[in-house]
Design a protein around this motif. Sequence first.
Motif, PDB file in Angstrom:
ATOM      1  N   LYS A 124       2.171  32.461 -58.119  1.00  0.00           N
ATOM      2  CA  LYS A 124       3.346  31.588 -58.163  1.00  0.00           C
ATOM      3  C   LYS A 124       3.169  30.458 -57.165  1.00  0.00           C
ATOM      4  CE  LYS A 124       6.498  35.311 -59.558  1.00  0.00           C
ATOM      5  NZ  LYS A 124       7.732  36.051 -59.230  1.00  0.00           N
ATOM      6  N   THR A 125       3.177  29.244 -57.663  1.00  0.00           N
ATOM      7  CA  THR A 125       3.039  28.078 -56.782  1.00  0.00           C
ATOM      8  C   THR A 125       4.425  27.630 -56.322  1.00  0.00           C
ATOM      9  OG1 THR A 125       3.102  26.634 -58.725  1.00  0.00           O
ATOM     10  CG2 THR A 125       0.948  27.330 -57.954  1.00  0.00           C
ATOM     11  N   PRO A 126       4.530  27.239 -55.055  1.00  0.00           N
ATOM     12  CA  PRO A 126       5.842  26.791 -54.572  1.00  0.00           C
ATOM     13  C   PRO A 126       6.258  25.490 -55.263  1.00  0.00           C
ATOM     14  CG  PRO A 126       4.126  26.345 -52.952  1.00  0.00           C
ATOM     15  CD  PRO A 126       3.505  27.173 -54.021  1.00  0.00           C
ATOM     16  N   PRO A 127       7.523  25.268 -55.411  1.00  0.00           N
ATOM     17  CA  PRO A 127       7.972  24.028 -56.063  1.00  0.00           C
ATOM     18  C   PRO A 127       7.613  22.804 -55.221  1.00  0.00           C
ATOM     19  CG  PRO A 127       9.824  25.215 -55.098  1.00  0.00           C
ATOM     20  CD  PRO A 127       8.645  26.131 -54.996  1.00  0.00           C
ATOM     21  N   PRO A 128       7.355  21.680 -55.869  1.00  0.00           N
ATOM     22  CA  PRO A 128       6.986  20.480 -55.099  1.00  0.00           C
ATOM     23  C   PRO A 128       8.158  19.998 -54.251  1.00  0.00           C
ATOM     24  CG  PRO A 128       7.383  19.942 -57.421  1.00  0.00           C
ATOM     25  CD  PRO A 128       7.422  21.435 -57.325  1.00  0.00           C
ATOM     26  N   PRO A 129       7.834  19.350 -53.142  1.00  0.00           N
ATOM     27  CA  PRO A 129       8.926  18.869 -52.275  1.00  0.00           C
ATOM     28  C   PRO A 129       9.719  17.757 -52.978  1.00  0.00           C
ATOM     29  CG  PRO A 129       6.799  18.011 -51.555  1.00  0.00           C
ATOM     30  CD  PRO A 129       6.517  19.014 -52.612  1.00  0.00           C
ATOM     31  N   PRO A 130      10.969  17.610 -52.650  1.00  0.00           N
ATOM     32  CA  PRO A 130      11.788  16.562 -53.295  1.00  0.00           C
ATOM     33  C   PRO A 130      11.302  15.169 -52.903  1.00  0.00           C
ATOM     34  CG  PRO A 130      12.976  17.580 -51.471  1.00  0.00           C
ATOM     35  CD  PRO A 130      11.752  18.398 -51.660  1.00  0.00           C
ATOM     36  N   PRO A 131      11.428  14.211 -53.776  1.00  0.00           N
ATOM     37  CA  PRO A 131      10.974  12.846 -53.448  1.00  0.00           C
ATOM     38  C   PRO A 131      11.809  12.248 -52.313  1.00  0.00           C
ATOM     39  CG  PRO A 131      12.248  12.866 -55.481  1.00  0.00           C
ATOM     40  CD  PRO A 131      12.050  14.304 -55.118  1.00  0.00           C
ATOM     41  N   PRO A 132      11.199  11.351 -51.535  1.00  0.00           N
ATOM     42  CA  PRO A 132      11.967  10.752 -50.421  1.00  0.00           C
ATOM     43  C   PRO A 132      13.124   9.896 -50.944  1.00  0.00           C
ATOM     44  CG  PRO A 132       9.858   9.626 -50.743  1.00  0.00           C
ATOM     45  CD  PRO A 132       9.826  10.827 -51.617  1.00  0.00           C
TER      46      PRO A 132
END
Length: 234
Positions: A66-74
């Motif tokens: 399971k890959t962690p979700p990508p960080p939210p865009p700035p």
Amino acid sequence: MEPKKNPKADVGRNSSLYFVIGLAVVMLIVWRGLEWKKYDKGNDYDFALNVEDQLDEEVPMTEQIKTPPPPPPPAAPEVIEVVEDEEEVEETVIESTETSQEEEVMEVEEVEMEEVEEDISVPFAVIEDVPVFPGCEGASNKKACFQEMIQKHIRKNFRYPEIAQEMGVQGRVSVVFVIQKDGSIGNIRMRGPDKNLEAEALRIINKLPKMTPGKQRGRAVKVPFSIPINFKLQ
């Protein structure tokens, strides 16, 4: 005077009943005699050859990572500053790649291309030139001779493991091996009901002699071959 017979002394009174009982007893004895079986002491071994019987390869279980979700865009800045483009950008001049007749052209040495041998594996049932078992060089049907010699080899070297006999273990061991491009035997795989039976099957296959390798379009190739070995106690 007429002789008087006692009705109780009539021996033929129940003769039909006695006949039916006697006939039934005789038929029972004859039937039991026909059904009587006698078994010899000792162990008999059965061998079977099935070229088409291939081993089923087990697919290993893969664990899904399971890959962690990508960080939210700035977040976008609230105030957008407009910057005036006052700097001059120099244009890039693309030089011509065409050569003139005055320029000398350097000669390039020929590059030798090395042929890479492909590791091809062709099944025994469809290969053009089957591997030749020692002793089958002059046979008209080399495929049938190969199978016959394999059976003879198994019968000659077969030994039922004593521990398997004591435990009453029997069953079929499926064996797959590869006849390499040099004629040697390799990549032996087995599947059976008991490790002792698998070890005996491995010992038999390891005793196979070196063969003339199989060829496809005139080139030596690897040839996989499968055979079941039956271990049966009687």
